[in-house]
Design an enzyme around this catalytic site. Structure first.
Site, PDB file in Angstrom:
ATOM      1  N   LYS A   1       0.833  -1.208   0.000  1.00  0.00           N
ATOM      2  CA  LYS A   1       0.000   0.000   0.000  1.00  0.00           C
ATOM      3  C   LYS A   1       0.864   1.253   0.000  1.00  0.00           C
ATOM      4  O   LYS A   1       0.591   2.229  -0.697  1.00  0.00           O
ATOM      5  CB  LYS A   1      -0.923  -0.012   1.219  1.00  0.00           C
ATOM      6  CG  LYS A   1      -1.941  -1.162   1.185  1.00  0.00           C
ATOM      7  CD  LYS A   1      -2.591  -1.357   2.548  1.00  0.00           C
ATOM      8  CE  LYS A   1      -3.595  -2.493   2.537  1.00  0.00           C
ATOM      9  NZ  LYS A   1      -3.992  -2.905   3.905  1.00  0.00           N
TER      10      LYS A   1
ATOM     11  N   GLY B   1     -12.410  -5.158   5.461  1.00  0.00           N
ATOM     12  CA  GLY B   1     -13.785  -5.610   5.662  1.00  0.00           C
ATOM     13  C   GLY B   1     -14.578  -5.537   4.379  1.00  0.00           C
ATOM     14  O   GLY B   1     -14.240  -4.773   3.473  1.00  0.00           O
TER      15      GLY B   1
END
EC number: 1.1.1.3
Lengths: 440, 440
Positions: free
Chosen positions: A205, A306
């Site tokens: 990331k 999530g």
């Protein structure tokens, strides 16, 4: 206008979340995007399970290439994960002139340069908001929100698993392996947690954010990566005593050494002063702190993983492509987010109807039964009390403050109750009323 | 490609900041936008002062209509403030087919519906990131980052003046008028602070966010507005004792009452639990907390006012318009923020060259002179010590932990020093070394 047709590759956690959110909020999304966005084709290894999830509304196939090659598909969402197969699929989708949305940070950190060049060549968009910090629109902030700035550094808590483990270690004094086992039990860590705990996921990331911040190619192989598996509980404790928290931080920064400019690109456990907002990001939450020359420090906080938080970013990319790929001005980003002919006229409530909690300060004469009067008035109005603070009066004082926090009630109820309280002859002057929001 | 030509209306604090940042970062901005962005015309009441500021690089006029009517101007930046004149100017600029960027929240909260309709009609963009929360890209987040979501509520600290005053009242136990005078002395509050302290400025901003969040027209006249001028120091103290901070919060939320949906739109002092991140936003900083169904809670934090933070948003809008108004795919938002032919090959530093601070834990035998050995080694390496924590050994224990925090040094220096420390015969095992970032 006909709906945009989307093909979904992989329907695991995030894929299912994307399908569900797109369906649940389809009306809201259509009002924003200016046209419908529909998943019409899904590729999955387990086609039976996939068919059950999508409920016969779209075609389910086992061969992902059937999706990227299908002439009706406008946008391909890649949610398979891994490197080689996704790379082949994404490159083929681009070659076929399709826009691509992906949440695959590993793919972009390693093959981003090749993929973006191909997309540029073909005039299609490869969108990847979901690849960094889950639901936080950090790619958009860096790429579009801060374009005025020379960005100086980006520092992020960009892996929820490790932040959860570190929070547990600090909170409960656990050692690393106990906290990891707990995270695994709660589904915050995978059975093989290596990528997360060794910092590889965070480095993927960070590599992407570094490229966007500084205008350099993605170069994951140059990143310095240290995870948290060797971190000892004793160091977390000592750091706390010195006024610091230990976080797994991804840091990328421009620095000039002896007149030469270079980029720092590193992921490692880091002490941060406890008083910084980012040091207080706990549990599985993510946050990214950006330092830039004009705006100064800005911070972006939210859920980093999530099903639905990640779906939020995947779908934002779908809307972006829908808005921007259609060149007509009326499909650019609308001034008030929703297309002009899609505004609603929901009414604004008057304050008397608002439901919230209250802080009440009542200045009373120091006499028996005052508290009973106050609580009776509130009880009669069906307002329940959350906390009371009665300040001991100074020796011989005849008046004192009673502070009460109420649970939620309609504003007209509290106002009626306050009028009754103010009418008591034990109450001096007006009641101070301040609203309270738990923001939970 | 020829530069985009920009006309600036008003060169006060924000106008000057915009001119300066655009000039200072022109190369970086051009690399992002795909073409140059130049302010070629400025309208100012004091043309002499304006001419001094822009240094002969662009035409200075006293009549703002000369700018909005000028055929060469592509984008007009409105930074005059107030209602009537800006409204006329913006409407004329739109009628002339020019894009508009404005930081004027009052204008948009009152006349936004009319202005956006005219812009839509003409196919031009009216951009206003700078109108809400200064440098924080919150309009972009709400309008583009969270498009997948049904937004449930927006709660923001969106006025820096009042947040500064409230922080001072709490921190120093000041009453309102003393804290206000202090804010005025420091330039955080204006001579006539009414708009800020009575919540009007916050309500302007909230009105705009509410429209974007829920797809409703701007309707400032329906907002409930209470400021902080009647807030007493004693209530801030009591709230603190109960675990809350008082903030001037703008809140907008969807609520259903008896089956009817409506919107809450209110600005007032509000108790917030101290443990919430947003309760810890202090001084003149701003933050906006958004609750949405898919992503959950996200928070955006940064400077809400000031010349360069506001300029950051004004210029981001210029870049957006430049990127999006040019329909060719190569001028859409580039994958890695910078145009593909504008990437640089700045090198990534090896870790040995990184400059940072360190936490060192040394496990030593409990003997005289150990500390002297450690500090001598660090001093020889020109590494200065920021803090030392020596844990008292248990009665009779022969070993103990010494923890040291260093000031910044090159990583190769600390590693060399650590090697020497580990070679001491009073030192047991390896030194634990964790990096420390102050993130200030």
């Amino acid at each position: 206008m006909k709906p945009i047709k989307v093909g979904l590759l992989g329907i695991g956690t995030v894929g299912e979340g994307t399908f569900n959110v797109l369906k649940r909020n389809q009306e809201e999304i259509r009002r924003r995007a200016g046209r419908g966005i529909e998943i019409t084709m899904v590729a999955a290894r387990n086609t039976e399970r996939a068919a059950r999830l999508v409920g016969g509304e779209c075609e389910v196939v086992s061969d992902p290439f059937a999706v990227v090659d299908h002439p009706d598909i406008d946008i391909v969402i890649e949610l398979i994960g891994g490197y080689e197969l996704p790379r082949e699929l994404v490159m083929r989708a681009i070659a076929n002139g399709k826009h691509v949305v992906t949440a695959n940070k590993a793919l972009l950190a390693l093959h981003g340069n090749e993929i973006f060049a191909a997309a540029q060549e073909k005039g299609v968009m490869v969108a990847f908001e979901a690849a960094v910090a889950g639901g936080i629109p950090i790619i958009k902030a860096l790429r579009e929100g801060l374009t005025a700035n020379r960005i100086e550094s980006v520092a992020g808590i960009i892996n929820g698993t490790t932040n959860f483990i570190l929070s547990e270690m600090r909170d409960k004094g656990l050692d690393f392996s106990t906290a990891l086992a707990q995270a695994q039990g709660l589904g915050y860590a995978e059975a093989d947690p290596t990528f997360d705990i060794e910092g590889v996921d965070a480095a993927h990331k960070l590599t992407i954010m570094s490229a966007i911040a500084f205008g350099i190619p993605v170069q994951f192989d140059k990143a310095h990566i240290e995870g948290i598996s060797k971190l000892e509980a004793v160091d977390i404790r000592y750091a706390e005593q010195l006024g610091y928290r230990i976080k797994l931080l991804g840091i990328t920064r421009r620095t000039v050494i002896d007149g030469v400019e270079g980029i720092e690109l590193r992921v490692h456990p880091t002490l941060i002063p406890t008083k910084r907002l980012i040091a207080n990001v706990e549990g599985a939450m993510n946050a990214v702190l950006v330092q830039a020359d004009a705006v100064g420090a800005t911070l972006y906080y939210g859920k980093g993983a999530g099903a639905e938080p990640t779906a939020s970013s995947v779908i934002a990319d779908l809307v972006d492509i829908t808005r921007l790929a259609t060149a007509d001005p009326e499909y650019r980003v609308p001034h008030l987010a929703f297309q002009p002919n899609q505004m609603t006229d929901v009414a604004i409530w008057p304050m008397s109807e608002i439901n919230t909690s209250y802080y009440l300060r009542v200045y009373v004469k120091n006499r028996l039964g005052v508290m009973a009067d106050l609580t009776r008035i509130l009880a009669d109005a069906r307002i329940s009390i959350d906390a009371v603070l009665q300040k001991e009066p100074a020796e011989g004082a005849t008046r004192l403050d009673i502070i009460m926090l109420t649970h939620q009630t309609r504003e007209k109820n509290i106002d009626a109750a306050i009028a009754k309280i103010e009418a008591l002859d034990t109450v001096v002057g007006n009641v101070t009323r301040i609203r309270l929001e738990s923001l939970s």
